[in-house]
Each structure stands twice: as structure tokens, then as C-alpha cells.
Design a protein around this motif. Structure first.
Motif, mmCIF file in Angstrom:
data_model
loop_
_atom_site.group_PDB
_atom_site.id
_atom_site.type_symbol
_atom_site.label_atom_id
_atom_site.label_comp_id
_atom_site.label_asym_id
_atom_site.label_seq_id
_atom_site.Cartn_x
_atom_site.Cartn_y
_atom_site.Cartn_z
ATOM 1 N N MET A 1 7.060 73.780 -45.828
ATOM 2 C CA MET A 1 7.852 74.482 -44.821
ATOM 3 C C MET A 1 8.732 73.497 -44.044
ATOM 4 O O MET A 1 9.932 73.731 -43.854
ATOM 5 C CB MET A 1 6.936 75.244 -43.873
ATOM 6 C CG MET A 1 6.170 76.386 -44.519
ATOM 7 S SD MET A 1 7.258 77.721 -45.066
ATOM 8 C CE MET A 1 7.758 78.389 -43.483
ATOM 9 N N GLY B 1 11.442 72.186 -46.264
ATOM 10 C CA GLY B 1 12.523 73.163 -46.395
ATOM 11 C C GLY B 1 13.451 73.155 -45.195
ATOM 12 O O GLY B 1 14.678 73.217 -45.341
ATOM 13 N N LYS C 1 12.663 77.249 -50.165
ATOM 14 C CA LYS C 1 12.743 77.681 -48.771
ATOM 15 C C LYS C 1 14.094 77.309 -48.171
ATOM 16 O O LYS C 1 14.731 78.115 -47.467
ATOM 17 C CB LYS C 1 11.610 77.029 -47.973
ATOM 18 C CG LYS C 1 11.386 77.621 -46.597
ATOM 19 C CD LYS C 1 10.776 78.992 -46.705
ATOM 20 C CE LYS C 1 10.539 79.591 -45.331
ATOM 21 N NZ LYS C 1 10.064 80.984 -45.406
ATOM 22 N N ARG D 1 8.853 74.162 -53.799
ATOM 23 C CA ARG D 1 8.641 75.181 -52.761
ATOM 24 C C ARG D 1 9.521 74.908 -51.535
ATOM 25 O O ARG D 1 10.087 75.826 -50.943
ATOM 26 C CB ARG D 1 7.165 75.221 -52.375
ATOM 27 C CG ARG D 1 6.272 75.788 -53.474
ATOM 28 C CD ARG D 1 4.844 76.012 -52.981
ATOM 29 N NE ARG D 1 4.060 76.698 -53.995
ATOM 30 C CZ ARG D 1 3.296 76.085 -54.892
ATOM 31 N NH1 ARG D 1 3.203 74.754 -54.893
ATOM 32 N NH2 ARG D 1 2.622 76.793 -55.788
ATOM 33 N N GLN E 1 17.208 79.461 -49.199
ATOM 34 C CA GLN E 1 17.373 80.761 -48.548
ATOM 35 C C GLN E 1 18.391 80.713 -47.413
ATOM 36 O O GLN E 1 19.048 81.710 -47.124
ATOM 37 C CB GLN E 1 16.021 81.248 -48.010
ATOM 38 C CG GLN E 1 15.003 81.575 -49.084
ATOM 39 C CD GLN E 1 13.638 81.905 -48.503
ATOM 40 O OE1 GLN E 1 13.485 82.058 -47.281
ATOM 41 N NE2 GLN E 1 12.638 82.025 -49.365
#
Length: 744
Positions: free
Chosen positions: A321, A324, A216, A212, A219
Motif C-alpha cells: 500500500m 503504491g 495500486k 501489488r 489506479q
């Protein structure tokens, strides 16, 4: 030195690597005999490395004990070192029959070693728990492992920490990077930034968070690629997640890597670890050997290697998060990757090499043998009582300093600390500790100790609390009744305002204290005015003056976590809530703004007492307007607080120990006096740059800041005053050593 190592012989993973590499190098200096309880690949590899290896098989436990006891006596071994549950059981049985000290290295959490295997947990797990409690010394493979075990009630002063070290000899050139990565199935180009991990695909490694976080990061950095080296029960689940996240092509599941890991790590740009639990990961030091920028969860002993924001990035487990963001930052900045990789290599090669591990192990052996040979005495050691375990960095710094000085007298003597929070004291100081309310506990310790120290700070006062005065006076009386020599150690006295309290204090100190050492002259005057004249009284200095700042990278990390650039022009405000402060708070804010506008000094509001001081800081900061400022609500230990204060151009402080810490680093001071102990210290070091809290005005705060700014050019005089105080402080420990020598 001759040490016998016991191990089952079926070990794998980190424990196997640790034991074999350690014994291989130990045998260059001492005799380290390996005994396996079964033959097989482990024993074969040990023999191939030149490690003396013996097999002692079978299931007859008492026969094995007899054989090993005879062998140990015949060969003259001095110490038994166990690894794993079976070895711990045998070691516990050998302890009594051989009379030798028995140590164990704990490679993992024994409570989860048999997770998913209920029968094994009820048999081997229970036996191992029994054995661990009966061994003499325990060695954790990180400080975090040691802390975990201390928190479970193991004796805090019978622990050592050791870290998995590796050989940092430069690896040979590993061949073409692109062709190797493509052979693993990775879709890479010359400009790809490759993130890698080597780990089992099981829930503890939390690869879902890795995927995950990578998705992130991808991107905002489409050059990123992820290569996962390993296999396990979550392989299919993780593959499905990669497809769901749209990064199936960018993620490669390489399976287990054969032929060693050097080529794998040499092909990466970023090393990553997302574990929910670790002791200390070889994967990170192996990556550091190849100068890899690293992102990892802040678990186990990993924060001892990675200083967040300095030589790598740390994040909270499952926080994909933040992971990332960190991966994207590294992916988009080659210079940042190089800088962090180089800094991590520098630290790892200096502190986490196999040579360092071996040196640490030899030091541990030497200390164990010395402690084992220590004569048993009817009375031994020290009990220390003070305002500890309250979250006040100043008081905890006093304890740290006193413990260091006691260990300089006798590194092996038992020490017991009376603390408000004995659990936290055991963890932070690795000493025995009993609670202030545990009357039987501290009386029992006093009956065994030679010396009682009423340890530092202003304990004999009734301004903040009458009950604390009664408690410390009662403690002093109890220590003398229990047969201890009694020293009041580098302390402050007063104010004692009530007549009855002054009379009680004088009577108690005259009857029960052998020697008083004081940190400044005002306390001497207070004692004399109270009528205390029977103990020896010496003027020394505050023990906290002996403390040193933490390593620069630790200080950098503390500042960065608070959002403070490590290199800047700062003015520290160390404020505290106190009657009358709220009315003066706007003036501190206005003075901070003045420092910014006049001298370009950015205010940093620093908490010494984490529970109280941040509120005072924010009350003052309300009045800064649009001037930049920072809050350092948790500066960590005394070492990192001192390190942070050493980065300041000057310090404006109500807190005494912020002034002491800063003075020790030659930082110009401005004091705001809420208690006479603050002005007493400043006068003692020849500083008159202070004002009483009730007299604070914006004009005198500005004037003090002006004088502190001017003092920056004259640090030599202050440094000389502090040097003189450190020499005086030595009197505290010299007197304690004399009382220990004379004690019964």
C-alpha cells in the motif's frame, strides 16, 4: 603496501562486481594480488581488467596452505584478505603460519548462503562459520551487515563497514528511449512514466509486493508502466499475478538484459527495489548514476543511501500500500521525480563512488596494519562506566563524545563500556561492552585496562536511586583495586541528600579517585561540602558539547518521518515526567499555544528519553486547543537530535541535554529546573532564563518564551560562551591522556 586477496574463483553477482572493481582500482595505488582456487570466467575477467591473478587449485588444503605461505613470505605480503567460505578457511589456516593479519569481506549472511542445500550447509557452512570466528578482522558490505554479525557475538571492535561503489563517470547517450523499451516488449508512449527493477525473480526479491504496489499506483496514475529485468523460479507465478491484478499489459517481463545495464537504467523514470533482505544493492547506485527517483524497502544498508522523503522513499517490506502511494506520487509529479533523482545522485556520487570505496578500503588496511604492529602491553586501554544503554539520548551522547575523545588520544586502544544493555552499546558504538550485572566481565576488563572513566552525567547522586549511587561507588572501588588509574570524567555531582551517602561517597572518592573533572561550578561546591579533597579537581565542561549535528539530509529525513516539514518556525518543548509535572502540564500546553499565537512558532514536543518523554509531551499537548503542533518521539541518534534542535527558533526544556545540544548550536534557551544540574549548566553559560518546576506559572513561561525570542537576535554572546566551554572541555581528554601515559 602489498595485500593478497583469496577467493574461490566461482563467484558471481554483487560479490564478483565488488571484488573485481575494487582490485582493479586498488592496483593503481598498492599491490593487490588475486589468488583464485580455480580457473574460469572469474579469473579471465580479472586478467582482462589488468588485475594480477594467480591460480592455486586442487583439493589438498594443507598443500595449498604450504604453497601460499611460501609465496606470501617470498613476495613480502603484509596482509591477507579473504572473500568467501573457501578463502576464509585457507585464511584461518594461514593466520598462524604467516603471522600476518587476516581480514575477510562478508558479502552476504553466511547462515543463509546454503539455504536449500542441506549437505553444503553441513559441510561448507560449518567450516565457514568456524573460519569466520578465527580471523582477525571482518569487513561487512554495509553497516547493517556489521550490525547483524555483532549481534551474533563477533567482537564489535574488530569490524569495518564498506559500501559497494560504482564509477559515476557520465554514461554516453544511450539512444532512443521508446524504441529500446518497445524492443523489450513494453507498451509505452512518449508520456509513459516507466518504473523499473533489475533483480532475480526469487522470493527474497519479493516481486509480488512490487506487482501489488504497482497495480495500486496504476489506479491513480494510468501513465505508469513497469519493466522487470531478470528471470528466476517465480516467473510464471508473477505473470499469473499480473493478470489477476489487471495490469498484464502494463507490466513487461524483459528477462535478463544483455550488453550491460546502462541503456536499461537510462530508459527508466523510477527505480524500485522490493527485497526482503539486502546488504547493499548495486541496482540502487546504478540507478542513482542516471538520476533516477527511487523507492526501496528499508533493509540492509539501503537507509544509509536513501534518506526517506528527501532523496527517495523507503517502505517496510511487503507494505504494498505504501509502495503504491509512493509510486503514484512520483508518477503524477515530474518535478518531484527530478528533485529526488538529483538529490540521490548528489549523495551517491559523493559517498558511494568506487573512489570512495577504494579510499575506505585503503584506510581499513592502514588501520589493520597499525593495530597489528601495536606492541602488546600488560595493561592497555580504557574501561568506561556510566548510565549507558538505557535509551536516554543525553547519556548515550556523553558516551559517544567520550569515545570520540579517547580515539583522538589513541585510535587503536581497546575500550570496554559497562552498560545496562551491552548488546545495544556494542551495536551503536562498535566497542566491547559488558553488562552492569556481569561482575566477572567488568572486573576482567579492569584488570587489563590502564584507565577507568566514571563517564559523564550525574552519577554520584541519590535523588533518582540509592542503588545507582552504590553501584557507581562500588565500581570506582573495584577499578582502583584492579589497578586502574581512575578519573571522573566531565561529570556532575549531586544532589547527595542522605548523610550516610555523603559520608560514603566522600570516603570512596578520596581513597580511590585520581582526578575529577567537573562540568559546572555547582558540582565543585558539592564536592567540597562533602569533604572530597584528595583527588585533583578541575573545572571543565560536559563532553556532549563536542558533538556535531548530523548531515542536513539525515535531519530532514528524521523530521519528515515525524510529519514535520524540515523548514519552518518551531519552538521545541523537551519535557519529562517528574513529580509535580502533571499539575503543571496544562501550563506548558497554554504556553505552547501562546508561542504559536504571539510569534507564529509551531510547538514541537521532542523526546530525549524515548521511553518516558512522549507521555509527558502528550499530557501537555492536551491543552493546546486547536493550535498546530508536532511530536518528535524518536529523533534518532545524538547527531540527528542536535540537527533537529538546530532547526528550532528556541528551546524550552526540562532535559539538561536538550539544553546542552541546543546551546552548542546557538539556539536561545528557556530552562525548567527539576534538578540543580539544569540551573547549574545555564548559569555556567551565562543564562538566567529559567525557573524551578515547582514555581512554574503561565506568566513566567510566557516571559521566558519572550526572552528566548528576543535572544534570537543576540546569538553571538551565547555562541561565545559555548566556544569557551568547548575549550574548557578539552581538559577532560588532556587529563585522560596524561593518566594513560602514566598508567601501569
Amino acid at each position: 603496501m602489498k595485500v593478497i586477496h583469496l577467493i574461490s574463483g566461482g563467484d558471481s553477482g554483487g560479490a564478483k562486481t565488488h571484488v573485481l572493481s575494487l582490485l582493479q582500482h586498488l592496483n593503481e595505488t598498492i599491490t593487490a594480488q588475486l589468488v583464485c582456487f580455480r580457473d574460469g570466467p572469474f579469473a579471465d575477467e580479472a586478467r582482462s581488467l589488468g588485475i594480477p591473478t594467480m591460480i592455486c587449485g586442487g583439493n589438498h588444503i594443507f598443500k595449498i596452505r604450504r604453497q601460499l605461505a611460501d609465496y606470501i613470505r617470498r613476495e613480502g605480503f603484509q596482509l591477507i584478505h579473504c572473500h568467501g567460505s573457501r578463502a576464509n578457511m585457507i585464511g584461518a589456516l594461514l593466520r598462524g603460519v604467516t603471522g600476518l593479519p587476516v581480514a575477510t569481506t562478508i558479502h552476504s549472511d553466511y547462515k543463509i548462503d546454503y539455504m536449500g542445500r542441506p549437505l553444503a550447509r553441513c559441510t561448507f557452512g560449518v567450516i565457514n562459520t568456524w573460519a569466520l570466528r578465527r580471523l582477525d578482522y571482518r569487513i561487512g558490505v554495509s553497516d547493517a551487515m556489521v550490525d547483524l554479525l555483532i549481534s551474533r557475538g563477533f567482537p564489535a571492535d574488530r569490524f569495518y563497514a564498506i559500501y559497494n561503489g560504482i564509477d559515476f563517470t557520465p554514461a554516453p547517450i544511450q539512444g532512443d528511449r521508446l524504441s529500446y523499451l518497445r524492443s523489450l516488449g513494453a507498451d509505452v508512449e512518449a508520456d509513459s512514466v516507466v518504473v523499473g527493477i533489475a533483480a532475480r525473480l526469487n522470493p527474497v526479491k519479493d516481486m509480488s509486493t512490487l506487482l501489488r504496489g504497482f497495480a495500486k499506483a496504476y489506479q491513480s496514475c494510468d501513465k505508469l508502466r513497469l519493466v522487470i529485468a531478470g528471470d528466476g523460479e517465480e516467473r510464471e507465478k508473477l505473470g499469473a499475478l499480473a493478470r489477476e491484478l489487471g495490469v498484464e499489459r502494463q507490466v513487461t517481463f524483459a528477462g535478463w538484459i544483455s550488453g550491460g545495464m546502462d541503456r536499461f537504467y537510462s530508459a527508466l523514470d523510477v527505480n524500485v527495489l522490493t527485497s526482503l533482505s539486502e546488504t547493499f544493492s548495486y541496482a540502487l547506485t546504478e540507478g542513482a548514476r542516471f538520476h533516477l527517483a527511487t523507492v526501496s524497502t528499508a533493509v540492509g544498508g539501503i537507509p544509509y543511501l536513501i534518506d526517506d522523503g528527501v532523496n527517495g522513499y523507503l517502505f517496510t517490506p511487503r507494505d504494498f500500500m505504501t509502495l503504491g502511494k509512493r509510486l503514484a506520487a512520483l508518477g503524477n509529479d515530474p518535478a518531484l521525480r527530478r528533485e529526488m533523482g538529483e538529490k540521490l545522485f548528489e549523495k551517491a556520487s559523493a559517498q558511494f563512488s568506487i573512489e570512495k570505496t577504494v579510499d575506505t578500503q585503503l584506510h581499513i588496511y592502514g588501520e589493520i596494519l597499525r593495530r597489528h604492529a601495536r606492541p602488546r602491553r600488560k595493561r592497555d586501554g580504557v574501561v568506561i562506566c556510566g548510565a549507558y544503554g538505557r535509551g536516554n539520548a543525553g547519556d548515550d551522547a556523553i558516551l559517544e563524545a567520550i569515545l570520540g575523545e579517547m580515539r583522538s588520544v589513541d585510535p587503536d586502544m581497546p575500550v570496554t563500556v559497562i552498560s545496562k544493555d551491552p548488546g545495544s552499546t556494542r551495536l551503536s558504538c562498535r566497542v566491547r561492552s559488558v553488562g552492569q550485572v556481569n561482575l566477572p566481565g567488568w572486573l576482567g576488563a579492569m584488570k587489563q585496562a590502564k584507565l577507568y572513566l566514571n563517564g559523564g552525567g550525574s552519577l554520584i547522586q541519590d535523588v533518582t536511586s540509592r542503588r545507582s549511587l552504590w553501584f557507581y561507588l562500588m565500581n570506582i572501588r573495584a577499578a582502583k583495586w584492579a589497578g586502574c588509574k581512575v578519573q571522573m570524567y566531565g561529570c556532575g555531582i549531586g544532589p547527595v541528600t542522605r548523610f550516610k551517602h555523603r559520608k560514603l561517597a566522600a570516603k570512596t572518592l578520596n581513597r580511590n579517585v585520581d582526578i575529577v573533572t567537573l562540568r559546572e561550578p555547582d558540582s565543585l561546591a558539592e564536592l567540597k561540602s562533602m569533604g572530597v579533597d584528595r583527588p585533583e579537581i578541575h573545572l571543565t565542561a560536559d563532553p556532549a558539547l563536542t558533538l556535531s549535528p548530523a548531515a542536513a539530509e539525515k535531519t530532514d529525513s528524521v523530521l519528515l518521518r515525524a510529519g514535520i516539514p524540515p523548514r519552518g518556525k518551531y519552538l521545541c518543548f523537551a519535557l519529562r515526567p517528574w513529580p509535580g509535572f502533571r499539575e503543571k502540564a496544562p501550563l506548558f500546553g497554554a504556553a505552547a499555544r501562546y508561542a504559536w499565537e504571539r510569534y507564529g512558532l509551531t510547538p514541537v514536543f521532542t523526546a530525549v528519553e524515548k521511553g518516558q518523554d512522549p507521555a509527558a509531551a502528550r499530557e501537555a499537548a492536551k491543552h493546546l486547543g486547536d493550535a498546530p503542533h508536532y511530536f518528535l518521539d524518536d529523533a534518532g541518534t545524538a547527531g540527528t537530535i542536535i540537527g533537529a534542535l538546530s532547526r528550532m527558533e528556541a528551546v524550552v526544556s526540562m532535559r539538561l541535554h536538550a539544553l546542552i545540544f541546543a546551546a552548542g548550536q546557538g539556539i536561545p534557551l528557556a530552562g525548567v529546573v527539576y534538578d540543580p544540574k539544569v540551573s547549574s549548566f545555564l548559569r555556567y553559560i551565562g543564562q538566567e532564563n529559567f525557573t524551578d518546576l515547582e514555581d512554574v506559572t503561565l506568566e513566567n513561561l510566557k516571559a521566558m518564551i519572550d526572552r528566548a525570542a528576543a535572544q534570537a537576535a543576540d546569538k553571538q554572546a551565547q555562541a561565545e560562551a559555548v566556544r569557551r566551554l568547548r575549550e574548557l572541555e578539552r581538559g577532560n581528554v588532556d587529563i585522560a591522556a596524561r593518566l594513560l601515559q602514566d598508567g601501569g
